[in-house]
Design a protein around this motif. Structure first.
Motif, PDB file in Angstrom:
ATOM      1  N   ALA A  92       0.845  -1.188   0.000  1.00 33.39           N
ATOM      2  CA  ALA A  92       0.000   0.000   0.000  1.00 33.39           C
ATOM      3  C   ALA A  92       0.881   1.238   0.000  1.00 33.39           C
ATOM      4  CB  ALA A  92      -0.914   0.016   1.233  1.00 33.39           C
ATOM      5  N   VAL A  93       0.250   2.380  -0.194  1.00 34.13           N
ATOM      6  CA  VAL A  93       0.898   3.656   0.059  1.00 34.13           C
ATOM      7  C   VAL A  93       0.627   4.031   1.506  1.00 34.13           C
ATOM      8  CG1 VAL A  93       0.971   6.106  -0.504  1.00 34.13           C
ATOM      9  CG2 VAL A  93       0.768   4.419  -2.331  1.00 34.13           C
ATOM     10  N   TYR A  94       1.682   4.286   2.240  1.00 34.12           N
ATOM     11  CA  TYR A  94       1.582   4.625   3.652  1.00 34.12           C
ATOM     12  C   TYR A  94       1.784   6.120   3.839  1.00 34.12           C
ATOM     13  CZ  TYR A  94       1.642  -0.309   4.876  1.00 34.12           C
ATOM     14  OH  TYR A  94       1.320  -1.643   5.007  1.00 34.12           O
ATOM     15  N   ARG A 118       5.535   4.459  -0.685  1.00 33.47           N
ATOM     16  CA  ARG A 118       4.996   3.218  -1.190  1.00 33.47           C
ATOM     17  C   ARG A 118       5.738   2.019  -0.612  1.00 33.47           C
ATOM     18  NH1 ARG A 118       1.745   2.644  -5.479  1.00 33.47           N
ATOM     19  NH2 ARG A 118       2.299   4.768  -6.138  1.00 33.47           N
ATOM     20  N   VAL A 119       4.966   1.045  -0.148  1.00 34.83           N
ATOM     21  CA  VAL A 119       5.508  -0.208   0.358  1.00 34.83           C
ATOM     22  C   VAL A 119       4.965  -1.338  -0.506  1.00 34.83           C
ATOM     23  CG1 VAL A 119       5.534  -1.844   2.287  1.00 34.83           C
ATOM     24  CG2 VAL A 119       5.762   0.618   2.716  1.00 34.83           C
ATOM     25  N   THR A 120       5.867  -2.131  -1.043  1.00 34.77           N
ATOM     26  CA  THR A 120       5.487  -3.283  -1.843  1.00 34.77           C
ATOM     27  C   THR A 120       6.108  -4.529  -1.231  1.00 34.77           C
ATOM     28  OG1 THR A 120       5.405  -1.935  -3.859  1.00 34.77           O
ATOM     29  CG2 THR A 120       5.502  -4.325  -4.131  1.00 34.77           C
ATOM     30  N   VAL A 121       5.269  -5.498  -0.919  1.00 34.75           N
ATOM     31  CA  VAL A 121       5.724  -6.738  -0.311  1.00 34.75           C
ATOM     32  C   VAL A 121       5.489  -7.868  -1.298  1.00 34.75           C
ATOM     33  CG1 VAL A 121       5.575  -8.283   1.671  1.00 34.75           C
ATOM     34  CG2 VAL A 121       5.093  -5.833   1.949  1.00 34.75           C
ATOM     35  N   SER A 122       6.546  -8.521  -1.695  1.00 31.25           N
ATOM     36  CA  SER A 122       6.455  -9.623  -2.640  1.00 31.25           C
ATOM     37  C   SER A 122       6.374 -10.953  -1.905  1.00 31.25           C
ATOM     38  CB  SER A 122       7.654  -9.620  -3.583  1.00 31.25           C
ATOM     39  OG  SER A 122       8.867  -9.790  -2.876  1.00 31.25           O
TER      40      SER A 122
END
Length: 123
Positions: A92-94, A118-122
């Motif tokens: 999500a965008v935090y 922006r946080v992206t978790v793969s």
């Protein structure tokens, strides 16, 4: 006058950790609280947690309890969100925001917002 700047977002693998920072300025004096929010694509903005100028913490989002921790360093007017055991659904965008009332998960209570990180978790 009031400025909030988030940093620390990026790409991480599931199970990893990330620390977000919210550098705040321009409040002068008086009571305030800073909250962390997130918004995933196509979803409503969620309030995560909040901390006021007395250090009182309020946690809103059950799905991140035990994994996310809010803290602050008054000396540098910075609020942190330590995120552990990240999951793909945390992508999500935090954003951080300031309210001059009390901690709330209701976005309209907040007067100023940062630009988001922006946080992206793969998986």
């Amino acid at each position: 006058e009031v400025r909030l700047v988030e940093s620390g977002g990026g790409l991480v693998r599931a199970g990893g950790s990330l620390t977000l920072s919210c550098a705040a300025s321009g409040f002068g004096y008086g009571d305030y609280a800073i909250g962390w929010f997130r918004q995933a694509p196509g979803k409503e903005r969620e309030g995560i947690s909040c901390i006021n100028n007395y250090g009182r913490k309020t946690h809103f989002l059950d799905s991140v309890k035990g994994r996310f921790t809010i803290s602050s360093d008054s000396a540098v007017n910075t609020v942190y969100l330590q995120m552990d055991n990240l999951k793909p659904e945390d992508t999500a965008v935090y954003s951080c925001a300031v309210t001059y009332f009390r901690c709330s998960d209701y976005p309209p209570r907040y007067d100023d917002w940062g630009q988001g990180t922006r946080v992206t978790v793969s998986s």
